[in-house]
Write a protein that holds these residues in place. Structure first.
Motif, PDB file in Angstrom:
ATOM      1  N   MET A  85       0.840  -1.184   0.000  1.00 16.24           N
ATOM      2  CA  MET A  85       0.000   0.000   0.000  1.00 16.24           C
ATOM      3  C   MET A  85       0.878   1.238   0.000  1.00 16.24           C
ATOM      4  O   MET A  85       1.724   1.375   0.875  1.00 16.24           O
ATOM      5  CB  MET A  85      -0.861   0.011   1.252  1.00 16.24           C
ATOM      6  N   ALA A  86       0.670   2.091  -0.910  1.00 17.03           N
ATOM      7  CA  ALA A  86       1.443   3.318  -0.988  1.00 17.03           C
ATOM      8  C   ALA A  86       1.126   4.215   0.199  1.00 17.03           C
ATOM      9  O   ALA A  86      -0.020   4.348   0.601  1.00 17.03           O
ATOM     10  CB  ALA A  86       1.126   4.043  -2.286  1.00 17.03           C
ATOM     11  N   GLY A  87       2.156   4.825   0.765  1.00 14.99           N
ATOM     12  CA  GLY A  87       1.954   5.807   1.821  1.00 14.99           C
ATOM     13  C   GLY A  87       1.778   5.254   3.212  1.00 14.99           C
ATOM     14  O   GLY A  87       1.670   6.015   4.157  1.00 14.99           O
ATOM     15  N   TRP A  88       1.781   3.952   3.350  1.00 13.84           N
ATOM     16  CA  TRP A  88       1.611   3.397   4.688  1.00 13.84           C
ATOM     17  C   TRP A  88       2.342   2.069   4.795  1.00 13.84           C
ATOM     18  O   TRP A  88       2.108   1.158   4.028  1.00 13.84           O
ATOM     19  CB  TRP A  88       0.137   3.190   5.016  1.00 13.84           C
ATOM     20  N   GLU A  89       3.253   2.010   5.715  1.00  8.47           N
ATOM     21  CA  GLU A  89       4.005   0.787   6.002  1.00  8.47           C
ATOM     22  C   GLU A  89       3.980   0.593   7.509  1.00  8.47           C
ATOM     23  O   GLU A  89       4.068   1.546   8.258  1.00  8.47           O
ATOM     24  CB  GLU A  89       5.456   0.910   5.533  1.00  8.47           C
ATOM     25  N   SER A  90       3.852  -0.631   7.930  1.00  9.20           N
ATOM     26  CA  SER A  90       3.796  -0.900   9.365  1.00  9.20           C
ATOM     27  C   SER A  90       4.915  -1.848   9.759  1.00  9.20           C
ATOM     28  O   SER A  90       5.193  -2.815   9.066  1.00  9.20           O
ATOM     29  CB  SER A  90       2.460  -1.532   9.734  1.00  9.20           C
ATOM     30  N   SER A  91       5.531  -1.552  10.890  1.00 12.70           N
ATOM     31  CA  SER A  91       6.519  -2.477  11.447  1.00 12.70           C
ATOM     32  C   SER A  91       5.894  -3.310  12.566  1.00 12.70           C
ATOM     33  O   SER A  91       6.530  -4.207  13.097  1.00 12.70           O
ATOM     34  CB  SER A  91       7.727  -1.704  11.969  1.00 12.70           C
ATOM     35  N   ALA A  92       4.646  -2.996  12.907  1.00 12.90           N
ATOM     36  CA  ALA A  92       3.955  -3.740  13.963  1.00 12.90           C
ATOM     37  C   ALA A  92       3.495  -5.084  13.422  1.00 12.90           C
ATOM     38  O   ALA A  92       3.212  -5.236  12.241  1.00 12.90           O
ATOM     39  CB  ALA A  92       2.756  -2.953  14.480  1.00 12.90           C
ATOM     40  N   ARG A  93       3.403  -6.051  14.289  1.00  8.62           N
ATOM     41  CA  ARG A  93       2.932  -7.390  13.892  1.00  8.62           C
ATOM     42  C   ARG A  93       1.443  -7.343  13.516  1.00  8.62           C
ATOM     43  O   ARG A  93       1.014  -7.997  12.591  1.00  8.62           O
ATOM     44  CB  ARG A  93       3.167  -8.340  15.071  1.00  8.62           C
ATOM     45  N   VAL A  94       0.643  -6.560  14.270  1.00  7.36           N
ATOM     46  CA  VAL A  94      -0.793  -6.417  13.992  1.00  7.36           C
ATOM     47  C   VAL A  94      -1.108  -4.933  13.843  1.00  7.36           C
ATOM     48  O   VAL A  94      -0.718  -4.132  14.687  1.00  7.36           O
ATOM     49  CB  VAL A  94      -1.662  -7.013  15.120  1.00  7.36           C
ATOM     50  N   SER A  95      -1.809  -4.600  12.775  1.00  4.95           N
ATOM     51  CA  SER A  95      -2.255  -3.228  12.561  1.00  4.95           C
ATOM     52  C   SER A  95      -3.770  -3.226  12.444  1.00  4.95           C
ATOM     53  O   SER A  95      -4.357  -4.131  11.835  1.00  4.95           O
ATOM     54  CB  SER A  95      -1.661  -2.657  11.269  1.00  4.95           C
ATOM     55  N   ILE A 120     -10.238  -6.701  21.091  1.00  5.06           N
ATOM     56  CA  ILE A 120      -9.858  -8.099  20.843  1.00  5.06           C
ATOM     57  C   ILE A 120      -8.397  -8.183  20.438  1.00  5.06           C
ATOM     58  O   ILE A 120      -7.643  -9.021  20.955  1.00  5.06           O
ATOM     59  CB  ILE A 120     -10.771  -8.719  19.759  1.00  5.06           C
ATOM     60  N   VAL A 121      -7.976  -7.331  19.524  1.00  6.87           N
ATOM     61  CA  VAL A 121      -6.590  -7.352  19.054  1.00  6.87           C
ATOM     62  C   VAL A 121      -5.635  -7.106  20.208  1.00  6.87           C
ATOM     63  O   VAL A 121      -4.633  -7.822  20.360  1.00  6.87           O
ATOM     64  CB  VAL A 121      -6.382  -6.319  17.922  1.00  6.87           C
ATOM     65  N   ALA A 127      -1.542  -9.022  23.769  1.00 13.47           N
ATOM     66  CA  ALA A 127      -0.956  -9.100  25.109  1.00 13.47           C
ATOM     67  C   ALA A 127      -0.608 -10.542  25.463  1.00 13.47           C
ATOM     68  O   ALA A 127       0.418 -10.810  26.090  1.00 13.47           O
ATOM     69  CB  ALA A 127      -1.902  -8.501  26.139  1.00 13.47           C
ATOM     70  N   GLU A 128      -1.455 -11.471  25.049  1.00 18.07           N
ATOM     71  CA  GLU A 128      -1.212 -12.891  25.332  1.00 18.07           C
ATOM     72  C   GLU A 128      -0.075 -13.461  24.492  1.00 18.07           C
ATOM     73  O   GLU A 128       0.619 -14.367  24.923  1.00 18.07           O
ATOM     74  CB  GLU A 128      -2.483 -13.701  25.057  1.00 18.07           C
ATOM     75  N   THR A 129       0.098 -12.942  23.282  1.00 18.66           N
ATOM     76  CA  THR A 129       1.090 -13.498  22.366  1.00 18.66           C
ATOM     77  C   THR A 129       2.370 -12.679  22.268  1.00 18.66           C
ATOM     78  O   THR A 129       3.332 -13.115  21.644  1.00 18.66           O
ATOM     79  CB  THR A 129       0.494 -13.635  20.948  1.00 18.66           C
ATOM     80  N   GLY A 130       2.356 -11.485  22.851  1.00 16.13           N
ATOM     81  CA  GLY A 130       3.535 -10.623  22.790  1.00 16.13           C
ATOM     82  C   GLY A 130       3.660  -9.853  21.485  1.00 16.13           C
ATOM     83  O   GLY A 130       4.717  -9.293  21.187  1.00 16.13           O
ATOM     84  N   ALA A 131       2.607  -9.792  20.702  1.00 16.23           N
ATOM     85  CA  ALA A 131       2.638  -9.093  19.409  1.00 16.23           C
ATOM     86  C   ALA A 131       2.539  -7.581  19.601  1.00 16.23           C
ATOM     87  O   ALA A 131       1.861  -7.103  20.515  1.00 16.23           O
ATOM     88  CB  ALA A 131       1.498  -9.575  18.519  1.00 16.23           C
ATOM     89  N   ASP A 132       3.198  -6.852  18.735  1.00 14.95           N
ATOM     90  CA  ASP A 132       3.080  -5.397  18.709  1.00 14.95           C
ATOM     91  C   ASP A 132       1.803  -5.027  17.969  1.00 14.95           C
ATOM     92  O   ASP A 132       1.424  -5.692  17.004  1.00 14.95           O
ATOM     93  CB  ASP A 132       4.262  -4.771  17.975  1.00 14.95           C
ATOM     94  N   VAL A 133       1.165  -3.944  18.420  1.00 19.15           N
ATOM     95  CA  VAL A 133      -0.078  -3.472  17.794  1.00 19.15           C
ATOM     96  C   VAL A 133       0.094  -2.021  17.392  1.00 19.15           C
ATOM     97  O   VAL A 133       0.629  -1.214  18.148  1.00 19.15           O
ATOM     98  CB  VAL A 133      -1.276  -3.595  18.772  1.00 19.15           C
ATOM     99  N   GLU A 134      -0.388  -1.703  16.213  1.00 16.66           N
ATOM    100  CA  GLU A 134      -0.406  -0.336  15.721  1.00 16.66           C
ATOM    101  C   GLU A 134      -1.838   0.015  15.358  1.00 16.66           C
ATOM    102  O   GLU A 134      -2.542  -0.802  14.757  1.00 16.66           O
ATOM    103  CB  GLU A 134       0.475  -0.210  14.482  1.00 16.66           C
ATOM    104  N   ARG A 139      -8.974 -17.050  15.079  1.00 20.66           N
ATOM    105  CA  ARG A 139      -8.196 -16.958  13.838  1.00 20.66           C
ATOM    106  C   ARG A 139      -6.991 -16.032  14.011  1.00 20.66           C
ATOM    107  O   ARG A 139      -5.899 -16.308  13.519  1.00 20.66           O
ATOM    108  CB  ARG A 139      -9.110 -16.470  12.723  1.00 20.66           C
ATOM    109  N   LEU A 140      -7.190 -14.927  14.738  1.00 20.48           N
ATOM    110  CA  LEU A 140      -6.086 -14.014  15.006  1.00 20.48           C
ATOM    111  C   LEU A 140      -5.027 -14.702  15.866  1.00 20.48           C
ATOM    112  O   LEU A 140      -3.841 -14.614  15.582  1.00 20.48           O
ATOM    113  CB  LEU A 140      -6.589 -12.745  15.698  1.00 20.48           C
ATOM    114  N   ARG A 141      -5.468 -15.385  16.901  1.00 14.21           N
ATOM    115  CA  ARG A 141      -4.529 -16.090  17.785  1.00 14.21           C
ATOM    116  C   ARG A 141      -3.715 -17.117  16.979  1.00 14.21           C
ATOM    117  O   ARG A 141      -2.508 -17.234  17.147  1.00 14.21           O
ATOM    118  CB  ARG A 141      -5.291 -16.770  18.937  1.00 14.21           C
ATOM    119  N   ALA A 142      -4.382 -17.846  16.083  1.00 10.26           N
ATOM    120  CA  ALA A 142      -3.697 -18.848  15.254  1.00 10.26           C
ATOM    121  C   ALA A 142      -2.672 -18.169  14.331  1.00 10.26           C
ATOM    122  O   ALA A 142      -1.574 -18.682  14.146  1.00 10.26           O
ATOM    123  CB  ALA A 142      -4.714 -19.641  14.444  1.00 10.26           C
TER     124      ALA A 142
END
Length: 83
Positions: A1-11, A27-28, A33-40, A77-80
């Motif tokens: 996607m032009a103009g937007w890049e994420s370094s977070a695991r979940v956006s 939910i995210v 928090a349970e999986t240690g994923a970064d959120v943006e 599905r997100l957890r998986a």
């Protein structure tokens, strides 16, 4: 996607005042928090390219840069995807 890049695991792409966005973000954040994923959190109104593509689908979630869900987040599905 032009103009937007994420370094977070979940956006989460959404907007202020969006009830479905608030529910999806809750939910995210819980799963992250349970999986240690970064959120943006990305405000769709600040990114014309995202607004043009996803305006009718918010909230939209991405995992590792790939679209994962829209409108609602399936917690299992997100957890998986994050395991």
């Amino acid at each position: 996607m032009a103009g937007w890049e994420s370094s977070a695991r979940v956006s989460v792409v959404g907007r202020q005042g969006c009830h479905l966005c608030d529910v999806a973000l809750e939910i995210v954040r819980r799963v992250a928090a349970e999986t240690g994923a970064d959120v943006e959190v990305v405000d769709i109104d600040e990114h014309p390219d995202l607004l043009a593509r996803y305006a009718d689908e918010i909230p939209v979630t991405f995992v590792d840069g790939a679209q994962h869900d829209y409108w609602r987040v399936d917690e299992g599905r997100l957890r998986a995807a994050l395991s």
